[in-house]
Enzyme design. Sequence first.
Site, short mmCIF file in Angstrom:
data_model
loop_
_atom_site.label_atom_id
_atom_site.label_comp_id
_atom_site.label_asym_id
_atom_site.label_seq_id
_atom_site.Cartn_x
_atom_site.Cartn_y
_atom_site.Cartn_z
N HIS A 114 0.86 -1.19 0.00
CA HIS A 114 0.00 0.00 0.00
C HIS A 114 0.89 1.24 0.00
O HIS A 114 1.94 1.24 0.64
CB HIS A 114 -0.90 0.01 1.25
CG HIS A 114 -2.07 0.90 1.10
ND1 HIS A 114 -1.99 2.25 1.30
CD2 HIS A 114 -3.35 0.64 0.72
CE1 HIS A 114 -3.17 2.78 1.08
NE2 HIS A 114 -4.01 1.84 0.71
N ASP A 124 -7.88 -5.64 0.19
CA ASP A 124 -8.36 -6.49 -0.89
C ASP A 124 -7.95 -7.95 -0.74
O ASP A 124 -8.45 -8.80 -1.48
CB ASP A 124 -7.83 -5.98 -2.24
CG ASP A 124 -8.46 -4.66 -2.61
OD1 ASP A 124 -9.66 -4.50 -2.36
OD2 ASP A 124 -7.74 -3.78 -3.11
N1 ACO Z 1 4.08 -7.62 -4.65
C1 ACO Z 1 5.41 -7.65 -4.87
N2 ACO Z 1 6.19 -6.55 -4.81
C2 ACO Z 1 5.60 -5.38 -4.53
C3 ACO Z 1 4.22 -5.30 -4.28
C4 ACO Z 1 3.45 -6.47 -4.35
N3 ACO Z 1 2.16 -6.45 -4.12
N4 ACO Z 1 3.90 -4.01 -4.02
C5 ACO Z 1 5.03 -3.31 -4.10
N5 ACO Z 1 6.07 -4.15 -4.41
C6 ACO Z 1 7.49 -3.81 -4.52
C7 ACO Z 1 7.78 -3.10 -5.83
O1 ACO Z 1 8.12 -4.01 -6.85
C8 ACO Z 1 8.92 -2.19 -5.43
O2 ACO Z 1 10.08 -2.98 -5.35
P1 ACO Z 1 11.55 -2.34 -5.68
O3 ACO Z 1 11.78 -1.34 -4.59
O4 ACO Z 1 12.48 -3.50 -5.69
O5 ACO Z 1 11.40 -1.68 -7.04
C9 ACO Z 1 8.56 -1.78 -4.00
O6 ACO Z 1 7.76 -2.85 -3.49
C10 ACO Z 1 7.78 -0.48 -3.91
O7 ACO Z 1 6.69 -0.57 -4.82
P2 ACO Z 1 5.94 0.68 -5.46
O8 ACO Z 1 5.15 0.22 -6.63
O9 ACO Z 1 6.92 1.79 -5.64
O10 ACO Z 1 4.99 1.07 -4.26
P3 ACO Z 1 3.72 2.02 -4.36
O11 ACO Z 1 3.53 2.61 -3.02
O12 ACO Z 1 3.84 2.94 -5.52
O13 ACO Z 1 2.54 1.00 -4.72
C11 ACO Z 1 0.69 -0.41 -4.65
C12 ACO Z 1 1.49 0.67 -3.92
C13 ACO Z 1 0.29 0.10 -6.05
C14 ACO Z 1 -0.59 -0.68 -3.86
C15 ACO Z 1 1.55 -1.69 -4.78
O14 ACO Z 1 1.93 -2.14 -3.49
C16 ACO Z 1 0.84 -2.79 -5.56
O15 ACO Z 1 0.89 -2.80 -6.79
N6 ACO Z 1 0.16 -3.76 -4.83
C17 ACO Z 1 -0.58 -4.80 -5.50
C18 ACO Z 1 -1.92 -4.27 -5.98
C19 ACO Z 1 -2.90 -4.04 -4.84
O16 ACO Z 1 -3.08 -4.89 -3.97
N7 ACO Z 1 -3.54 -2.89 -4.87
C20 ACO Z 1 -4.56 -2.52 -3.89
C21 ACO Z 1 -4.09 -1.37 -3.06
S1 ACO Z 1 -5.26 -1.02 -1.78
C22 ACO Z 1 -6.52 -0.26 -2.59
O17 ACO Z 1 -6.40 0.37 -3.60
C23 ACO Z 1 -7.79 -0.43 -1.95
#
Ligand code: ACO
Length: 428
Positions: free
Chosen positions: A306, A363
Amino acid sequence: MSNTAKVELDGKVYEFPCVVGSENEKGIDISTLRAKTGYITLDDGYANTGSCKSSITYIDGEKGILRYRGIPIEELAEKASFVEVAYLLIMNKLPNASELRRFSDLLTRNEMIHEDMKVHFEGFPSTSHPMAILSAMINAASCFWQGLIDTDSDENFEIQAARLISQVRTIAAFSYRKSRGLPIIYPKPFYRYTANFLHMMFSEPYQDYEMDPEAIRALDMIFILHADHEQNCSTSTVRMVASSHSNLFASAAAGVCALWGARHGGANQAVIEMLQDILKSGDDGSRFMEEIKNKKTGKRLMGFGHRVYKNYDPRAKIIKQICDDLLHNLHMGDPLLDIARRLEEKALNDPYFIERKLYPNVDFYSGIIMRAIGIPLEMFTVIFAIGRMPGWIANYKEVRDSASKIYRPRQIYVGNTLTSCPTINERS
Ligand code: ACO
């Protein structure tokens, strides 16, 4: 003495005031930055940008805190219904008994969509995603009630807000029935909010849906837990559209579009698809986790991570409990729940997830609850949209009631410098 931030640019020092929120959140007010210095800030994804001051929802992502109008989400989940929470978010107070009666009555009186709107459902192919239908039909509603375009008076606003909260559920259920070739089921005024939605989804003209109080309460909880979440992608979209003085329905329709994406509201559907794929492949989850960590496939553990929570999402804790209780009370098992539990345990003990502070979000378990209730996969994000509607309306109202400027970020242009326009023969 209040703090100021000093910025040194081109040998000159500029001072900017600091702002402190009611929970001691600190920011630097840079609203005069460009005028004073000629510079702007660059913040890809807005992770460090406060786009507004808001008094609706408070989140502390490090501590895993979520409060609506100051009240912890855990207390609301225990003591309030979704309709009460909707009132709280929009009116800034929990309704007393007579206010609740009046607001519930408004919801009932506005539950029917205009009969002529039904013809629009016919125009969508049966393969349409219900989120596309939902956003289109919410926007179309303003063609049927001209009064929707005027939300200036407080009284009119309350009616429009009630109409939107009530009708989003009618539109959602109608789009589901249409997509399955099923006859439309009209709402019944004596059912409460969530029961009425289940009735419109699952009753038949010859037989009413048998209501299970456990299922109604679980779905009501899902709505409560999704009701607001401060400046997320869809809410910021609603505020962006509202800032141009578009009407409430147009702003909410834009919110639905933003919510649709798999990185936002679409994640609840993506979680179940991911769990189904794992189940089908015969993997116990280990292979999938390795794939995620080596990053070659670009896959993510959906339902994890998140932007704000760097701790367990408080909504995920509540929803996990509801999920366990519901399946237990309905005497149901779900192989996807077993996989989800295994994935969660693996992730919480894996350095990849620990270092990046990735925890289950709301979720991760909500889809398993919806499956147990019988809600089809393609409706999951629609359920999220129904729940989020009060938060969008409250944010719309906050923009409408403030002297907010039109939202209009700047950019750092990195394209071609001045280039002349060649004739067609001169082009390569
Ligand atoms: N699985 C694996 N790796 C992840 C995940 C995940 N779910 N989420 C983030 N990471 C990793 C990224 O690859 C990145 O790694 P790196 O530093 O080696 O490049 C690091 O964690 C940071 O990720 P970002 O994408 O920069 O984090 P951000 O805060 O922008 O993204 C998000 C948040 C979009 C929710 C992300 O965690 C994600 O895509 N999660 C999966 C989708 C999801 O569950 N979304 C629902 C969110 S809650 C809602 O909207 C109600």
